[in-house]
Scaffold this motif. Structure first.
Motif, PDB file in Angstrom:
ATOM      1  N   VAL A   1       0.780  -1.056   0.087  1.00  0.00           N
ATOM      2  CA  VAL A   1      -0.015  -0.117  -0.032  1.00  0.00           C
ATOM      3  C   VAL A   1       1.046   1.299  -0.027  1.00  0.00           C
ATOM      4  O   VAL A   1       0.532   2.476  -0.882  1.00  0.00           O
ATOM      5  N   GLU A   2       1.972   1.260   0.708  1.00  0.00           N
ATOM      6  CA  GLU A   2       2.858   2.387   0.761  1.00  0.00           C
ATOM      7  C   GLU A   2       3.579   2.678  -0.515  1.00  0.00           C
ATOM      8  O   GLU A   2       3.607   3.915  -1.078  1.00  0.00           O
ATOM      9  N   ARG A   3       3.990   1.631  -1.191  1.00  0.00           N
ATOM     10  CA  ARG A   3       4.476   1.606  -2.448  1.00  0.00           C
ATOM     11  C   ARG A   3       3.408   2.202  -3.423  1.00  0.00           C
ATOM     12  O   ARG A   3       3.598   3.091  -4.294  1.00  0.00           O
ATOM     13  N   LEU A   4       2.212   1.749  -3.287  1.00  0.00           N
ATOM     14  CA  LEU A   4       1.101   2.070  -4.240  1.00  0.00           C
ATOM     15  C   LEU A   4       0.977   3.422  -4.079  1.00  0.00           C
ATOM     16  O   LEU A   4       0.969   4.435  -4.885  1.00  0.00           O
ATOM     17  N   ARG A   5       0.836   3.784  -2.913  1.00  0.00           N
ATOM     18  CA  ARG A   5       0.312   5.225  -2.509  1.00  0.00           C
ATOM     19  C   ARG A   5       1.392   6.520  -3.015  1.00  0.00           C
ATOM     20  O   ARG A   5       1.284   7.360  -3.705  1.00  0.00           O
ATOM     21  N   GLU A   6       2.729   6.007  -2.992  1.00  0.00           N
ATOM     22  CA  GLU A   6       3.770   6.798  -3.547  1.00  0.00           C
ATOM     23  C   GLU A   6       3.808   6.962  -5.106  1.00  0.00           C
ATOM     24  O   GLU A   6       3.713   7.868  -5.607  1.00  0.00           O
ATOM     25  N   VAL A   7       3.599   5.577  -5.683  1.00  0.00           N
ATOM     26  CA  VAL A   7       3.593   5.597  -7.289  1.00  0.00           C
ATOM     27  C   VAL A   7       2.470   6.295  -7.769  1.00  0.00           C
ATOM     28  O   VAL A   7       2.481   7.096  -8.852  1.00  0.00           O
ATOM     29  N   LEU A   8       1.344   6.273  -7.072  1.00  0.00           N
ATOM     30  CA  LEU A   8       0.105   6.717  -7.743  1.00  0.00           C
ATOM     31  C   LEU A   8      -0.069   8.089  -7.173  1.00  0.00           C
ATOM     32  O   LEU A   8      -0.897   8.942  -7.491  1.00  0.00           O
ATOM     33  N   GLY A   9       0.939   8.773  -6.187  1.00  0.00           N
ATOM     34  CA  GLY A   9       1.134  10.081  -6.020  1.00  0.00           C
ATOM     35  C   GLY A   9      -0.201  10.525  -5.025  1.00  0.00           C
ATOM     36  O   GLY A   9      -0.894  11.602  -5.253  1.00  0.00           O
ATOM     37  N   LEU A  10      -0.751   9.786  -4.211  1.00  0.00           N
ATOM     38  CA  LEU A  10      -2.005   9.768  -3.282  1.00  0.00           C
ATOM     39  C   LEU A  10      -1.209  10.519  -2.149  1.00  0.00           C
ATOM     40  O   LEU A  10      -0.439  10.191  -1.346  1.00  0.00           O
ATOM     41  N   ALA A  11      -2.119  11.492  -1.483  1.00  0.00           N
ATOM     42  CA  ALA A  11      -1.947  11.971  -0.096  1.00  0.00           C
ATOM     43  C   ALA A  11      -1.754  11.165   1.128  1.00  0.00           C
ATOM     44  O   ALA A  11      -2.402   9.923   1.051  1.00  0.00           O
ATOM     45  N   THR A  12      -0.879  11.202   1.950  1.00  0.00           N
ATOM     46  CA  THR A  12      -0.880  10.153   3.053  1.00  0.00           C
ATOM     47  C   THR A  12      -2.080  10.077   3.970  1.00  0.00           C
ATOM     48  O   THR A  12      -2.628   8.822   4.283  1.00  0.00           O
ATOM     49  N   SER A  13      -2.963  10.900   3.800  1.00  0.00           N
ATOM     50  CA  SER A  13      -4.660  10.914   4.492  1.00  0.00           C
ATOM     51  C   SER A  13      -5.231   9.964   3.713  1.00  0.00           C
ATOM     52  O   SER A  13      -6.139   9.483   4.424  1.00  0.00           O
ATOM     53  N   LEU A  14      -4.842   9.368   2.638  1.00  0.00           N
ATOM     54  CA  LEU A  14      -5.610   8.363   1.915  1.00  0.00           C
ATOM     55  C   LEU A  14      -5.355   7.164   2.080  1.00  0.00           C
ATOM     56  O   LEU A  14      -5.783   6.312   1.332  1.00  0.00           O
ATOM     57  N   THR A  15      -4.253   7.057   2.941  1.00  0.00           N
ATOM     58  CA  THR A  15      -3.723   5.874   3.097  1.00  0.00           C
ATOM     59  C   THR A  15      -4.490   4.476   3.594  1.00  0.00           C
ATOM     60  O   THR A  15      -4.777   3.580   2.897  1.00  0.00           O
ATOM     61  N   ASP A  16      -5.385   4.869   4.469  1.00  0.00           N
ATOM     62  CA  ASP A  16      -6.482   4.043   5.002  1.00  0.00           C
ATOM     63  C   ASP A  16      -7.335   3.629   3.752  1.00  0.00           C
ATOM     64  O   ASP A  16      -7.679   2.410   3.684  1.00  0.00           O
TER      65      ASP A  16
END
Lengths: 176, 189
Positions: B88-103
């Motif tokens: 999920v963390e790597r996905l978030r980084e690659v997709l350029g999503l804000a940390t607030s959207l991690t959950d």
């Protein structure tokens, strides 16, 4: 993916894995082949995967129980694929080698099927021209024009030889 | 389909397989139409005697998952020794999503991994990111030729979110769609 042109290298690599007792790696290296052959003869993808899983489990079970083989391992794999597919579609007719504890003195039940899965054996009855053409077509996947260039013969001769060889090979394979 | 056409498909397959191009047998069988069984028989006879090809990563994962009783994506993650959190963390980084959207991203990824999401509603950037993480085409693992569930049926499978279940007897407030919804639960084209 690559094919080596013959199964000799494959047989050596399999023997090494068997010798090392690396059964998972050995059976996993056949997953592509198992799935491909199951897809060829089943009605849909879930069925293909179901039969393929049964094949893989049977192969692993045999190895786990200590069965050894005097034929190349690919012969075992191909035979188990045939058995499991038959069992899937016609359970009453399927006749598999029983999976019991391995008896070192017993004959290897797979020996009688060895020639069924050996391209070299199948090809050896062909006349020389058909043998040359079929070998290049089946082992290396060469196109007819490439075969003509390689053998220094005209394209029409290749087409005719391949047509005859293919018919004979498919007929022969139908007997198994 | 005529015998000639079946023969042509067989020849095509033999060329591609012999040259190590890993042809997808399913494509050939689909193209054969009503002659599917005949072509399958011919190709199977050939494969039984032809040199054995190496196993590609997708097939390895697909069959291993079946044997282990896992979904293909879960199997792929296990084989890479990755935790859900790491993916999920790597996905978030690659997709350029804000940390607030991690959950929210983790909910969506877990739904995808559990096979609760219609893969047709998952956008290409997600597949590309997953391919980067796992090293092979993940989309190919989950989009087989079988009929898939309707997207919105699949979306409805998740009844609870990280914010907790909807209170009984009260109408759930509709949550505005966010970037995660757009990436994982888009309307299939």
């Amino acid at each position: 993916m690559s094919t080596t042109g013959s199964n000799d290298e494959r047989d050596l690599a399999d023997a090494r894995l068997l010798g090392a007792g690396d059964h998972n790696a050995l059976v996993e290296s056949y997953y592509g082949h198992i799935v491909r052959r199951c897809r060829a003869r089943t009605r849909n993808e879930p069925e293909a995967l179901e039969v393929a899983a049964e094949v893989a489990i049977r192969l692993l079970d045999e190895l786990k129980r200590g069965r050894t083989y005097t034929v190349p391992y690919r012969v075992v794999v191909n035979k188990v694929i045939d058995w499991k597919r038959n069992e899937h579609y016609a359970p009453a007719k399927a006749k598999e080698v029983e999976l019991g504890e391995h008896d070192a003195q017993a004959d290897d039940p797979y020996v009688e099927f060895e020639a069924d899965y050996d391209l070299a054996v199948l090809l050896e009855d062909l006349p020389p021209r058909e043998y040359d053409v079929a070998s290049l077509r089946l082992l290396e996947g060469l196109e007819p024009q490439d075969i003509a260039d390689r053998l220094g013969i005209d394209r029409n001769t290749v087409d005719q030889a391949w047509h005859r060889a293919k018919r004979k090979l498919l007929e022969k394979l139908d007997e198994y | 389909m005529s015998t000639e056409s079946v023969d042509r498909l067989f020849e095509e397959f033999v060329s591609a397989y012999g040259q190590g191009r890993n042809p997808d047998l399913r494509d050939y069988l689909d193209r054969a139409g009503s002659a599917r069984a005949e072509l399958g028989r011919m190709i199977d006879r050939y494969l039984a005697i032809a040199p054995i090809a190496e196993t590609d990563d997708e097939t390895l994962v697909l069959l291993s998952a079946r044997i282990a009783g896992r979904t293909p994506i879960a199997e792929a993650r296990e084989r890479r020794n990755l935790t859900v959190t790491a993916v999920v963390e790597r996905l978030r980084e690659v997709l350029g999503l804000a940390t607030s959207l991690t959950d929210r991203l983790q909910d969506a990824y877990e739904d995808l991994e559990r096979d609760w999401l219609d893969p047709r509603g998952v956008r290409q950037p997600v597949w590309a990111a997953l391919e980067g993480i796992f090293g092979f085409n993940v989309r190919k693992l989950v989009t087989g030729p079988e009929p898939e569930p309707l997207a919105w049926e699949a979306v409805l499978l998740r009844r609870e979110t990280r914010e907790g279940p909807a209170s009984p007897g009260t109408a759930a407030e509709p949550r505005p769609r966010d970037e995660v919804d757009e990436l994982f639960r888009s309307i299939p084209e």
